[in-house]
Design a protein around this motif. Sequence first.
Motif, mmCIF file in Angstrom:
data_model
loop_
_atom_site.group_PDB
_atom_site.id
_atom_site.type_symbol
_atom_site.label_atom_id
_atom_site.label_comp_id
_atom_site.label_asym_id
_atom_site.label_seq_id
_atom_site.Cartn_x
_atom_site.Cartn_y
_atom_site.Cartn_z
ATOM 1 N N VAL A 171 -2.351 13.464 50.910
ATOM 2 C CA VAL A 171 -1.612 14.642 50.474
ATOM 3 C C VAL A 171 -2.421 15.723 51.112
ATOM 4 C CG1 VAL A 171 -1.175 16.164 48.706
ATOM 5 C CG2 VAL A 171 -0.622 13.733 48.437
ATOM 6 N N ARG A 172 -1.678 16.726 52.088
ATOM 7 C CA ARG A 172 -2.458 17.699 52.375
ATOM 8 C C ARG A 172 -1.278 18.829 51.987
ATOM 9 N NH1 ARG A 172 -6.251 16.945 55.903
ATOM 10 N NH2 ARG A 172 -6.454 14.951 56.831
ATOM 11 N N ALA A 173 -1.966 19.855 50.994
ATOM 12 C CA ALA A 173 -1.282 20.944 50.370
ATOM 13 C C ALA A 173 -2.320 21.933 50.148
ATOM 14 C CB ALA A 173 -0.780 20.281 49.160
ATOM 15 N N ALA A 174 -1.628 23.186 50.723
ATOM 16 C CA ALA A 174 -2.507 24.332 50.352
ATOM 17 C C ALA A 174 -2.652 24.788 48.922
ATOM 18 C CB ALA A 174 -1.934 25.456 50.961
ATOM 19 N N SER A 175 -1.385 24.188 48.209
ATOM 20 C CA SER A 175 -1.340 24.641 46.670
ATOM 21 C C SER A 175 -0.599 23.612 46.108
ATOM 22 C CB SER A 175 -0.843 26.037 46.480
ATOM 23 O OG SER A 175 -0.638 26.365 44.959
ATOM 24 N N MET A 176 -1.051 22.993 44.902
ATOM 25 C CA MET A 176 -0.146 22.056 44.198
ATOM 26 C C MET A 176 0.039 22.421 42.608
ATOM 27 S SD MET A 176 -0.447 17.761 44.184
ATOM 28 C CE MET A 176 -0.341 17.761 45.753
ATOM 29 N N PRO A 177 0.579 23.325 42.436
ATOM 30 C CA PRO A 177 0.825 23.788 40.982
ATOM 31 C C PRO A 177 1.200 22.536 40.179
ATOM 32 C CG PRO A 177 2.256 25.128 42.098
ATOM 33 C CD PRO A 177 1.744 24.297 43.041
ATOM 34 N N MET A 178 0.462 22.106 38.979
ATOM 35 C CA MET A 178 1.256 21.356 37.867
ATOM 36 C C MET A 178 1.109 21.874 36.643
ATOM 37 S SD MET A 178 -0.005 17.661 40.032
ATOM 38 C CE MET A 178 0.883 16.510 39.139
ATOM 39 N N ARG A 179 1.069 23.133 36.503
ATOM 40 C CA ARG A 179 0.943 23.636 35.005
ATOM 41 C C ARG A 179 1.928 23.019 34.174
ATOM 42 N NH1 ARG A 179 0.716 27.487 38.871
ATOM 43 N NH2 ARG A 179 3.004 28.409 38.146
ATOM 44 N N ASN A 180 1.273 22.925 32.823
ATOM 45 C CA ASN A 180 2.183 22.247 31.866
ATOM 46 C C ASN A 180 3.104 20.962 32.093
ATOM 47 O OD1 ASN A 180 1.416 24.593 30.261
ATOM 48 N ND2 ASN A 180 2.642 25.880 31.461
ATOM 49 N N ALA A 181 2.657 20.391 33.309
ATOM 50 C CA ALA A 181 3.255 18.993 33.702
ATOM 51 C C ALA A 181 2.821 17.971 32.509
ATOM 52 C CB ALA A 181 2.932 18.416 34.861
ATOM 53 N N SER A 182 3.809 16.981 32.396
ATOM 54 C CA SER A 182 3.516 15.673 31.576
ATOM 55 C C SER A 182 3.414 14.344 32.598
ATOM 56 C CB SER A 182 4.667 15.428 30.752
ATOM 57 O OG SER A 182 4.407 14.294 29.757
#
Length: 216
Positions: free
Chosen positions: A78-89
């Motif tokens: 994985v190459r990602a500048a941003s990976m938001p996973m807020r409140n994920a299950s």
Amino acid sequence: MARNTDSLAAPRVSPPDLPENLALAEPQRNADLIAARLDLTGTADLAHSSLEQCVIAADVDLLDLTGATILDVAMRDVRAASMPMRNASIRRLRITGGRIGTLDLSGARIDELELRDLRIDYLNLGGAKARDIVIADSAIRTLDLPQAELTRVSFETSRSEEVDPRGLRAKDVDLRGLDAMSFTDANSLRGVTLTTFQVQQLAPVIAAGLGIRISD
């Protein structure tokens, strides 16, 4: 009586359960994906999606998994500048190899997470309720843990420049494999396991928190 470290419970982590055949799929918000393979580029919006038994490869500026439900998922290189996973299950997620600028797991509910061979600039677990996490062979510039509830977490051959554990509630959290340059609040490390050398390094921070002035 102090707890013997021999009784420290290790994370109970198993590989994602993946089918032999995966169908190529396209990302979209609120998607419902089962047994899919996603090859992501540019910007990928999978916020509030359900991903089950999926494999993801990503070279992206943004991979949005905010509020997603993730079950038996593998992410590779994985190459990602941003990976938001807020409140994920999350249940059984393995991320192996690559570089992530910001991995935001704040407020997530996590059950079995592996992070291996990664470089992460900023890993945020603030307010997360997580159990069974292994972080191995990884470099994390800043690790934020404020108000997190962590159970059965271990680090293996990993390092971090700064760790913020303020408000951390920890049970069976093993930091012996984490080479951390600094902790913002050593007094919030109740419940973790450290080596003797790590405790010696933390002594000035602990003393300052107790109002002790050190002078030779």
